[in-house]
Motif scaffolding. Structure first.
Motif, PDB file in Angstrom:
ATOM      1  N   SER A  81       4.371  -1.824   4.994  1.00 10.38           N
ATOM      2  CA  SER A  81       5.776  -2.250   5.020  1.00 10.38           C
ATOM      3  C   SER A  81       6.315  -2.325   3.600  1.00 10.38           C
ATOM      4  N   PRO A  82       7.611  -2.052   3.447  1.00 11.04           N
ATOM      5  CA  PRO A  82       8.513  -1.536   4.465  1.00 11.04           C
ATOM      6  C   PRO A  82       8.281  -0.042   4.700  1.00 11.04           C
ATOM      7  N   THR A 113       4.980   4.232   2.723  1.00 15.02           N
ATOM      8  CA  THR A 113       6.286   3.670   2.375  1.00 15.02           C
ATOM      9  C   THR A 113       6.999   4.683   1.491  1.00 15.02           C
TER      10      THR A 113
END
Lengths: 114, 117
Positions: free
Chosen positions: A7-8, A109
């Protein structure tokens, strides 16, 4: 069995800013590696963490740093972002065992630096 | 330093046909592992097949097989009976078997495989 999560999914930052990316290891894995994949290129090794310590590092400047936590999750921190830091950042987890050499990758990511 | 070279930026194959992706590497180590990874548009890197350098027998996983030529430092991937789902970027990767850097994968630049229906 839970796979590697990151994440993100994607984010946009401005040059000079700092960013933190997160990775959760696959269940049972105790080693985390981070890779940078620039557009149209293969992934490049940034560093690896084992037992909460950096266990190896590729050709990346000190403004790339990391952490590994007791639950084996990990963070990648990049300070003073540059335009060339725009890339897909991949996290991979594995067992610290020469006989178990398979690294399991997360979905990455996507970082864009403007 | 180890290097991995994939000389084919793009390849295409007709559905159900066979295609071979090339990879060469350079190392002074005698103990190492070689891998082929697949990266579809979803971005998740998936291990396709692996080869231990000490094994002379070529690895095989269903429709995927390798031709490992240790002396020539060549490691090609053959995909038989190609399917539409095989379309992806394919990366060849190398890892030392022991010592410093033994968990560091070194990747080639990749080959984009297209499958034509």
């Amino acid at each position: 069995e839970t796979g590697v999560t990151q994440s993100p999914t994607h984010l946009i930052k401005t040059r000079g800013q700092q960013v933190t990316l997160r990775c959760s290891s696959q269940s049972g894995h105790n080693t985390v590696s981070w890779y940078q994949q620039a557009l149209g290129q293969g992934p490049q090794f940034i560093f690896q963490y084992y037992r909460e310590e950096e266990n190896g590092r590729g050709n990346f400047p000190p403004r790339f740093s990391g952490l590994q936590f007791p639950n084996y999750s990990s963070e990648l921190n990049v300070n003073a972002l540059e335009l060339d830091d725009s890339a897909l950042y991949l996290c991979a987890s594995s067992l610290y065992d020469p006989e178990s050499y398979e690294q399991y990758f997360g979905p990455g990511t996507r970082l864009t630096v403007t | 330093a180890q290097t991995v070279t994939q000389s084919q930026p793009e390849m295409s194959v007709q559905e159900a046909e066979t295609v071979t992706l090339s990879c060469t590497y350079d190392t002074s180590e005698s103990d190492y592992y070689l891998f082929w990874y697949k990266q579809p548009p979803s971005r998740q890197m998936i291990l396709v097949i692996r080869q231990e350098a000490y094994k002379q027998q070529n690895a095989t996983e269903n429709r995927f097989s390798v031709n490992f030529q240790k002396a020539a430092k060549s490691f090609s991937l053959k995909i038989s009976d190609s399917q539409l789902g095989d379309a992806a970027m394919y990366f060849c990767a190398y890892r030392p078997g022991s010592g410093a850097g033994s968990y560091q994968l070194t990747f080639g630049k990749g080959t984009k495989l297209s499958v034509i229906p």
